[in-house]
Motif scaffolding. Structure first.
Motif, short mmCIF file in Angstrom:
data_model
loop_
_atom_site.label_atom_id
_atom_site.label_comp_id
_atom_site.label_asym_id
_atom_site.label_seq_id
_atom_site.Cartn_x
_atom_site.Cartn_y
_atom_site.Cartn_z
N ALA A 179 -73.28 40.95 -11.21
CA ALA A 179 -73.01 39.59 -10.71
C ALA A 179 -74.28 38.76 -10.64
N TRP A 180 -74.07 37.45 -10.67
CA TRP A 180 -75.13 36.49 -10.38
C TRP A 180 -74.53 35.36 -9.58
N ARG A 181 -75.37 34.52 -8.99
CA ARG A 181 -74.89 33.44 -8.13
C ARG A 181 -75.41 32.09 -8.62
N LEU A 182 -74.51 31.13 -8.72
CA LEU A 182 -74.87 29.75 -8.99
C LEU A 182 -74.94 29.00 -7.68
N GLU A 183 -76.06 28.35 -7.43
CA GLU A 183 -76.22 27.52 -6.23
C GLU A 183 -76.26 26.05 -6.66
N VAL A 184 -75.43 25.24 -6.02
CA VAL A 184 -75.33 23.82 -6.34
C VAL A 184 -75.69 23.03 -5.08
N ASP A 185 -76.81 22.35 -5.13
CA ASP A 185 -77.27 21.53 -4.00
C ASP A 185 -77.33 20.07 -4.44
N TYR A 186 -76.86 19.16 -3.59
CA TYR A 186 -76.90 17.75 -3.98
C TYR A 186 -76.96 16.86 -2.74
N THR A 187 -77.50 15.66 -2.95
CA THR A 187 -77.50 14.62 -1.94
C THR A 187 -76.98 13.34 -2.58
N LEU A 188 -75.87 12.82 -2.03
CA LEU A 188 -75.30 11.56 -2.49
C LEU A 188 -75.75 10.46 -1.53
N SER A 189 -76.33 9.39 -2.06
CA SER A 189 -76.88 8.33 -1.23
C SER A 189 -76.17 7.01 -1.50
N ALA A 190 -75.69 6.38 -0.44
CA ALA A 190 -75.02 5.08 -0.56
C ALA A 190 -76.06 3.96 -0.60
N PRO A 191 -75.72 2.83 -1.24
CA PRO A 191 -76.64 1.69 -1.25
C PRO A 191 -76.93 1.21 0.17
N ALA A 192 -78.03 0.50 0.32
CA ALA A 192 -78.47 0.08 1.64
C ALA A 192 -77.48 -0.85 2.33
N ARG A 193 -76.70 -1.61 1.56
CA ARG A 193 -75.84 -2.64 2.16
C ARG A 193 -74.36 -2.46 1.83
N GLN A 194 -73.97 -1.25 1.44
CA GLN A 194 -72.56 -1.06 1.08
C GLN A 194 -72.08 0.34 1.45
N ASP A 195 -70.99 0.38 2.24
CA ASP A 195 -70.32 1.65 2.47
C ASP A 195 -69.64 2.09 1.18
N VAL A 196 -69.53 3.42 1.01
CA VAL A 196 -68.85 3.96 -0.17
C VAL A 196 -67.72 4.86 0.31
N ARG A 197 -66.51 4.53 -0.10
CA ARG A 197 -65.32 5.27 0.30
C ARG A 197 -64.94 6.26 -0.79
N LEU A 198 -64.77 7.52 -0.40
CA LEU A 198 -64.35 8.57 -1.31
C LEU A 198 -62.90 8.91 -1.00
N GLY A 199 -62.04 8.86 -2.04
CA GLY A 199 -60.63 9.16 -1.85
C GLY A 199 -60.13 10.12 -2.90
N SER A 200 -58.85 10.45 -2.80
CA SER A 200 -58.21 11.40 -3.71
C SER A 200 -56.78 10.96 -3.96
N PRO A 201 -56.08 11.57 -4.92
CA PRO A 201 -54.67 11.26 -5.06
C PRO A 201 -53.89 11.44 -3.76
N ALA A 202 -54.25 12.45 -2.98
CA ALA A 202 -53.55 12.68 -1.71
C ALA A 202 -53.77 11.53 -0.74
N THR A 203 -55.00 11.06 -0.63
CA THR A 203 -55.27 9.96 0.31
C THR A 203 -54.67 8.66 -0.19
N ASN A 204 -54.35 8.61 -1.49
CA ASN A 204 -53.70 7.42 -2.06
C ASN A 204 -52.19 7.57 -2.16
N GLY A 205 -51.66 8.62 -1.51
CA GLY A 205 -50.21 8.72 -1.38
C GLY A 205 -49.53 9.84 -2.13
N ARG A 206 -50.24 10.63 -2.91
CA ARG A 206 -49.57 11.70 -3.65
C ARG A 206 -49.31 12.90 -2.73
#
Length: 325
Positions: A179-206
């Motif tokens: 076996a081996w392991r994949l490590e995935v690290d990330y930082t998502l940064s929003a713009p200084a003057r704008q909120d960013v909304r993350l949604g999915s089909p479920a949150t949009n009614g599916r």
């Protein structure tokens, strides 16, 4: 469960993946290729992705551009609704309408490298809307770690043994897990003057537990795959849960058995799992409710996937999950 399928026939001929590819190595063995800037139709959610990913024995455990969901690209990060932009690919789920083709597809684009090594890749990316405006910036790091022999196996069990039990494993060597392991690290940064909304089909009614979007692994299996967690077995039981780990067992195109063990849910994340329609596991950011990255703030994630040869049981999957902590 309703199928999230394309409204028209689409296939690999619709796209090419001829751009730069970088290998990830474990002890001199290439275990994955990173497709940096795929030349894809915008409807397929162009973004960097890992494919093929292989076990140490060489069995392929990812799928890309499959005919059923052409926008499934190996292992990648993608969200279907980012302030109204579809970065997942395929049709967009619209409340009270259903899946609809819209001109709302963006792109997740490589900007520059911060590190390139045989076992580690790190770079800056931009999540862009259809017009090229930046919705989020990201810093991502991918690391490949050797684990061979980390978890001893019992003797080989009989063919067809239930992997979700605690009995013997099948298809692996008797002296330890390959076996081996994949490590995935990330930082998502929003713009200084704008909120960013993350949604999915479920949150949009599916309905039907379709809260996908985040870190997603489209697996490949020549025989029906199975999924289990620390306390549950099967797609319906695991999907939407917040278990500490999830394992998927499958069969590669070469007939080799493999097991993937996923860890790393963040606060509010849920597991997204599929085995009946196709084999796949994801860390869903907005499974039930939309998530907002406030202006000027970051969203950080760290996920690990153990890629093992053989069909492992629940006790072994738990032990492998613990190596990622």
């Amino acid at each position: 469960m309703t199928a999230d399928r394309p409204a028209r026939a689409a296939g690999p001929a619709d796209a090419t993946t001829t751009d730069e590819q970088i290998g990830l190595l474990v002890g001199g063995t290439e275990v994955a290729r990173y497709v940096l800037d795929p030349a894809l139709d915008a409807r397929h959610g162009p973004r960097p992705y890992l494919h093929p990913v292989r076990t140490l024995a060489g069995t392929v455990v990812t799928d890309a551009l499959p005919a059923d969901h052409v926008w499934h690209l190996g292992a990648s990060l993608a969200v279907q609704d980012v302030n109204g932009t579809n970065l997942w690919g395929g049709r967009t789920y619209v409340r009270d309408v259903g899946y609809t083709w819209r001109d709302d597809h963006g792109r997740i684009a490589h900007v520059r490298w911060s590190e390139r090594a045989a076992d580690r890749l790190a770079h800056r990316l931009e999540w862009r809307d259809p017009h090229g405006a930046v919705l989020l910036t990201e810093h991502r790091q991918l690391t490949a770690v050797a684990l061979t022999g980390a978890v001893p196996l019992t003797s080989e069990g009989p063919s067809g043994a239930d992997p979700s039990g605690d009995g013997p494993s099948t298809g692996g060597p008797s002296d330890g897990v390959s076996a081996w392991r994949l490590e995935v690290d990330y930082t998502l940064s929003a713009p200084a003057r704008q909120d960013v909304r993350l949604g999915s089909p479920a949150t949009n009614g599916r309905p039907g537990g379709a809260g996908y979007g985040g870190f997603f692994w489209r697996a490949v299996s020549a025989a029906p795959a199975s999924v289990f967690s620390a306390t549950a077995t099967g797609e319906e039981a695991v999907n939407g849960s917040a278990e500490p780990w999830v394992a998927l067992c499958g069969t590669g195109p070469d007939g080799g058995a493999y097991t993937l063990v996923f860890t790393g849910l963040g606060d509010g994340d849920r597991w997204f799992t599929r085995t009946a329609m196709y084999p796949g596991v994801g860390v869903a950011f907005a499974f039930d409710e939309p998530v907002t990255v406030a202006a000027g703030t970051d969203r950080r994630g760290r996920h690990a996937v153990v890629v093992a040869d053989g069909t492992l049981n629940r006790a072994q999957a738990a032990a492998l999950a613990n190596t990622a902590r």
